[in-house]
Design a protein around this motif. Structure first.
Motif, short mmCIF file in Angstrom:
data_model
loop_
_atom_site.label_atom_id
_atom_site.label_comp_id
_atom_site.label_asym_id
_atom_site.label_seq_id
_atom_site.Cartn_x
_atom_site.Cartn_y
_atom_site.Cartn_z
N ARG A 61 3.35 -6.75 -5.46
CA ARG A 61 2.99 -5.50 -6.13
C ARG A 61 1.54 -5.11 -5.83
N ALA A 62 0.64 -6.09 -5.80
CA ALA A 62 -0.77 -5.78 -5.50
C ALA A 62 -0.92 -5.25 -4.07
N ASP A 92 0.57 -1.69 -3.85
CA ASP A 92 -0.32 -0.69 -4.45
C ASP A 92 -1.51 -0.40 -3.53
N ARG A 93 -2.09 -1.45 -2.94
CA ARG A 93 -3.23 -1.24 -2.05
C ARG A 93 -2.79 -0.47 -0.80
N ARG A 113 -0.37 1.71 -0.59
CA ARG A 113 -0.15 3.12 -0.93
C ARG A 113 -1.48 3.84 -1.12
N ALA A 114 -2.47 3.14 -1.65
CA ALA A 114 -3.79 3.77 -1.79
C ALA A 114 -4.38 4.10 -0.42
N THR A 153 8.75 0.92 -0.65
CA THR A 153 7.64 0.33 0.11
C THR A 153 7.93 0.36 1.60
N ASP A 165 7.21 3.76 2.72
CA ASP A 165 5.76 3.94 2.86
C ASP A 165 5.25 3.34 4.16
N ALA A 223 0.90 9.54 -3.90
CA ALA A 223 1.03 8.12 -3.62
C ALA A 223 2.22 7.49 -4.31
N THR A 224 2.86 8.14 -5.27
CA THR A 224 3.98 7.54 -6.00
C THR A 224 5.14 7.32 -5.06
#
Length: 917
Positions: free
Chosen positions: A109-110, A113-114, A116-117, A166, A169, A296-297
């Motif tokens: 998850r970390a 998230d990074r 996607r940022a 993901t 992405d 980013a969602t």
């Protein structure tokens, strides 16, 4: 202790895997790990362990499983550090405390998230690496062993959806990096497994389209549409329909790195603008770029809302542009550059008056004036500008106001012409032609910063850089009566000039013009449709027995000359027995406006000079066609001046033009004639008039008049070719990617073989479908491979933009008005995709004016219009070619470029805040 839930449930202790006993124990641990560091109610655990009504002993069985797990965790914590996992009783249930680094789900998850940022911030390479690392943690479905035994928790389905998001992405980041070929097979595989995922389908369509498979992309769309209709009873959403339209229309937005994000945002529902005076909360920087990148969602599909949007907001108010420093030039319009990076050539001429001629100041002034006029005339004739005189040295600049791709060649030819002209004075002239005081010329080329008014008027241009000093140093090494050029000048002119051996300083003496090009023309690829059109035109002209005007338009390097060579080859092999006559226009024709006629006449006679053989060939042809009477004598008398060294007098031009048309018409009446005239955009107006008159007045003869030109021709003659019954226009668009790849591979075949995949992809992106750029990059790669000390292997990194390509693009840019060029600078600052609102805000110009120049740049093929409007509803434009944007960035001083980018970021943030407030 480490826990893995992204695949079969695995517990790893210090000495290896830890065995778990019983399905209930594994299920309890698995469910707690899915909610690690969260309190899980006892009732929720019981529902997870028993699908139906739990047995009366369910609570006791759960307590036993928890107790066994506590013992297992305590047994593994041999060092008693207290830092390992702990299973606590916490009302109303249990809490499993696990360090984030000990659970693969937390790490995933970390990383996701990074990634996607990074994706939202436009750091696509970093996003791709991070997202790939996140997906590499997966070893199968979540808790695959429990799922195999019948466990079906909502959390498992949610995580499976998150994994798919993901993965999408990741594909978005890879596509933005240009790696569509690398992920194509992955996209196909997952699109087959999940045909209802519209974002995945859109990504597959984009990859297929960029590979050159428009039909395959549309097939992928139809498969997803069928799956949605049959399984869910739905039609594709807004974004997927937009991608289909873009593929059908070859929309330029598809070539943008974040193409799908742009289309996803364009139709997002817009909230009403806040009332006047309502404060707008600024958004974070990553979100502030929302006009250029997708939200980013990841879990939500890319925009499928079709609700109508309210009218676009007005452009946000920005601070006024910084005041420019005062320059000694006329005031420039807002945004116009007065300081630019330029690749120019400097010419220095040292002259010394003859012995005894400089004693009288008045005589010296008069003689120096004569020399200055002679030098100025030759410099102007070759397209340069005398910028000053300092004692015996005159300096001239080539490429100050307008860059030309042959500035270095012009400077060298001007230097040789100056020496010839000064030698014509003879021994009694104002300057010695022999001895130590004879004139000397030096030419140096390089990159400088030029400060001047946009149109070149006003004060003398200020040139900053190493070129002036290097040229002055070079002049000191020139022998009396000689000329030397620097190594950079030589490398840029060796295709048209012959040089002597280079000295230790790399400088050399130009010996004269190169008589014939020895390089082999590149292969003709990707032009099958155009080739069929040309072949059809040859057949139609011969069958209909009437003239046809064929115009081939294309940007520099598009392959116009190569296509004309193919047309000439087809004509010579045609069963109709075509005669081929060729000619080209050139900047060298300033003193001889009808030089194009000279060349076509020499080609028709089969000669290359102006000697007696050319006159004899003309006489034989004229006598054969018109006899030896008055008419033949009149034609010979009128056409003869075209074969002389001295240009014909302007008073003779009308009769000469009439005789030229009459001769070509007679040649076409004898047998079908192909007349090829190249680079007609450089021809003077009398020649353009003559060409159109030939097409109109030739009569019923099989004459195919084929001309090539850059789009600038249409600026001078907007109605060129219009209104004629037999006229054909062919516009050469950039090659598609497979054709560009085939051309690049063919060029590199004889010089070391194929490129590494990453390097080949990068070079193809830089080539951008331009055949000339492919040739130049292949030449650079071959030279780098030859010079490499590592042997025959290719260099790992991409080559810099070749000098000739940079000059061609810079010359093309300098054909634009100053304001149009300033708009391109703003477009680049906005990320290469822009609208009139953004350009107006960044450049400090009126919006209507910005829209006008954007439209002008589209017509000039610098930009391409997207069918998808901006977030504010305005027309959106993108650079047609990546080399153009690179050249624009290289043109602008660093301070100006940074200022434009700051203003672009401010406008983007303000617009995004207003749209989402």
């Amino acid at each position: 202790m480490k826990f893995q839930v992204l695949g079969p449930l695995t517990v790893l202790g210090d000495s290896g895997p830890v065995a778990l006993s019983g399905v209930k124990q594994r299920a309890t641990l698995g469910h707690l790990l899915l909610h690690a560091n969260e309190v899980v109610a006892t009732s929720a655990l019981m529902r997870a362990l028993w699908a139906g009504e739990p047995p009366p002993t369910a609570r006791k069985m759960l307590q036993n499983a928890v107790s066994a797990l506590r013992g297992l965790l305590a047994a593994e914590d041999t060092e008693d550090t207290g830092g390992g996992p702990v299973l606590l009783t916490h009302a109303p249930g249990y809490l499993l405390r696990v360090d984030g680094d000990d659970l693969d789900l937390t790490t995933y998850r970390a990383l996701a998230d990074r990634g996607r940022a990074d994706l939202a911030a436009g750091a696509w390479s970093s996003a791709a690496r991070t997202l790939r690392a996140a997906l590499d943690l997966w070893h199968g479905p979540v808790l695959a062993d429990l799922a195999e035994s019948g466990t079906d928790w909502p959390e498992l389905r949610t995580l499976a959806q998150a994994r798919s998001a993901t993965r999408e992405d990741l594909y978005e980041a890879e596509l933005a990096c240009g790696r569509h070929l690398d992920v194509l097979e992955e996209l196909r595989t997952h699109a087959q497994r999940e045909p209802e995922r519209e974002r995945l389908c859109a990504q597959l369509m984009l990859a297929l389209y960029r590979r050159g498979g428009q039909a395959d992309a549309l097939d992928a769309y139809r498969r997803t549409r069928t799956a949605l209709a049959s399984r869910l009873g739905l039609e594709p959403g807004r974004v997927l329909r937009a991608v289909e339209r873009a593929v059908l229309d070859h929309d330029p937005v598809l070539r943008q790195p974040d193409a799908l994000a742009i289309m996803a945002l364009d139709g997002e529902p817009r909230r009403p603008r806040p009332a006047a005076g309502t404060p707008v909360t600024p958004r974070p920087a990553a979100v502030a770029q929302a006009t250029l990148i997708a939200p980013a969602t990841p879990a939500a599909p890319v925009g499928f809302d079709t609700r109508p949007a309210p009218g676009p907001p007005a452009p946000p108010a920005l601070p006024a542009p910084p005041r420019a420093a005062a320059f000694p030039y006329p005031a420039a319009p807002a945004g116009v550059l007065t300081e630019q990076h330029k690749q120019l050539s400097m010419l220095l001429v040292r002259t010394t008056l003859g012995k005894g001629l400089g004693s009288d100041p008045e005589d010296a002034a008069r003689l120096s004036g004569e020399l200055a006029v002679a030098i100025r005339d030759e410099v102007a004739r070759h397209g340069g500008k005398v910028s000053g005189v300092l004692g015996p040295v005159t300096f001239a600049l080539f490429g100050v106001v307008r860059t030309r791709e042959d500035d270095a060649e012009r400077a060298v030819r001007a230097g040789r012409a100056i020496l010839r002209r000064l030698r014509q004075y003879g021994a009694g002239g104002p300057v010695p032609v022999h001895g130590g005081s004879a004139p000397r010329v030096a030419v140096a080329t390089g990159t400088v910063v030029v400060t001047c008014s946009p149109d070149g008027t006003g004060a003398v241009p200020i040139v900053n850089g190493a070129v002036p000093k290097s040229c002055a140093d070079l002049l000191e090494t020139v022998p009396p009566g000689g000329i030397r050029v620097c190594a950079t000048t030589r490398s840029g002119t060796e295709r048209s000039l012959v040089y002597g051996p280079a000295g230790r300083d790399g400088a050399s003496e130009p010996l004269g013009a190169r008589t014939a090009r020895t390089d082999t023309p590149p292969a003709l690829v990707g032009r099958d449709r155009e080739r069929e059109q040309l072949g059809g035109a040859l057949g139609d002209v011969a069958r209909r027995q009437r003239p046809c005007l064929l115009t081939v338009l294309g940007e520099p390097g598009a392959g116009k000359t190569r296509l004309m060579a193919e047309l000439a080859r087809l004509a010579r092999r045609s069963p109709h027995g075509y005669r081929v006559v060729t000619g080209h226009s050139s900047w060298c024709d300033r003193d001889r406006p009808l030089a194009l006629l000279d060349r076509t006449l020499a080609s028709a006679m089969g000669t290359t000079g102006t000697d007696d053989r050319a006159h004899d060939a003309l006489a034989r042809t004229v006598h054969a066609l018109f006899g030896t009477g008055d008419r033949g004598a009149w034609l010979l008398d009128r056409l003869g001046p075209l074969l002389r060294d001295e240009p014909p007098a302007p008073a003779d031009w009308p009769d000469l033009a009439a005789a030229w048309r009459l001769l070509l018409t007679a040649l076409a009446a004898e047998r079908p004639l192909l007349l090829v005239l190249e680079d007609l955009h450089t021809a003077p107006d009398p020649v353009l008039d003559l060409v159109t008159e030939l097409a109109d007045a030739a009569g019923p003869v099989p004459l195919l008049l084929a001309v090539t030109a850059r789009p600038e021709l249409l600026d001078r003659r907007p109605t060129w070719g219009g209104g004629r019954r037999d006229a054909l226009a062919v516009t050469l668009d950039p090659l598609d990617e497979p054709s560009s790849a085939a051309l690049l591979d063919a060029l590199l075949t004889d010089s070391g073989g194929a490129l590494p995949t990453d390097l080949r992809r990068d070079v193809l992106a830089r080539v951008g479908g331009n055949p000339l750029y492919a040739v130049e990059y292949a030449r650079e790669l071959s030279a780098a491979s030859t010079a490499s000390a590592a042997g025959p292997g290719r260099p790992a990194g991409p080559p810099a933009m070749p000098r000739h390509v940079r000059q061609v693009v810079a010359a093309h840019l300098d054909t634009l008005p100053p304001l149009a060029k300033a708009v391109l600078v703003c477009a680049s600052a906005l990320g290469g995709v822009c609208c009139a609102d953004g350009v107006a805000a960044v450049g400090g110009v009126d919006r209507a004016e910005a829209a006008h120049w954007l439209d002008h740049l589209e017509r000039r093929d610098f930009l391409r219009r997207s069918r998808h409007p901006s977030a504010t509803g305005a027309l959106r434009y993108a650079f047609r070619h990546p080399a153009t944007r690179e050249a624009v960035d290289a043109l602008v001083p660093r301070t100006v470029r940074e200022d434009r980018r700051r203003r672009a970021e401010a406008w983007t943030e303000s617009t995004a805040a207003q749209l989402t407030a």
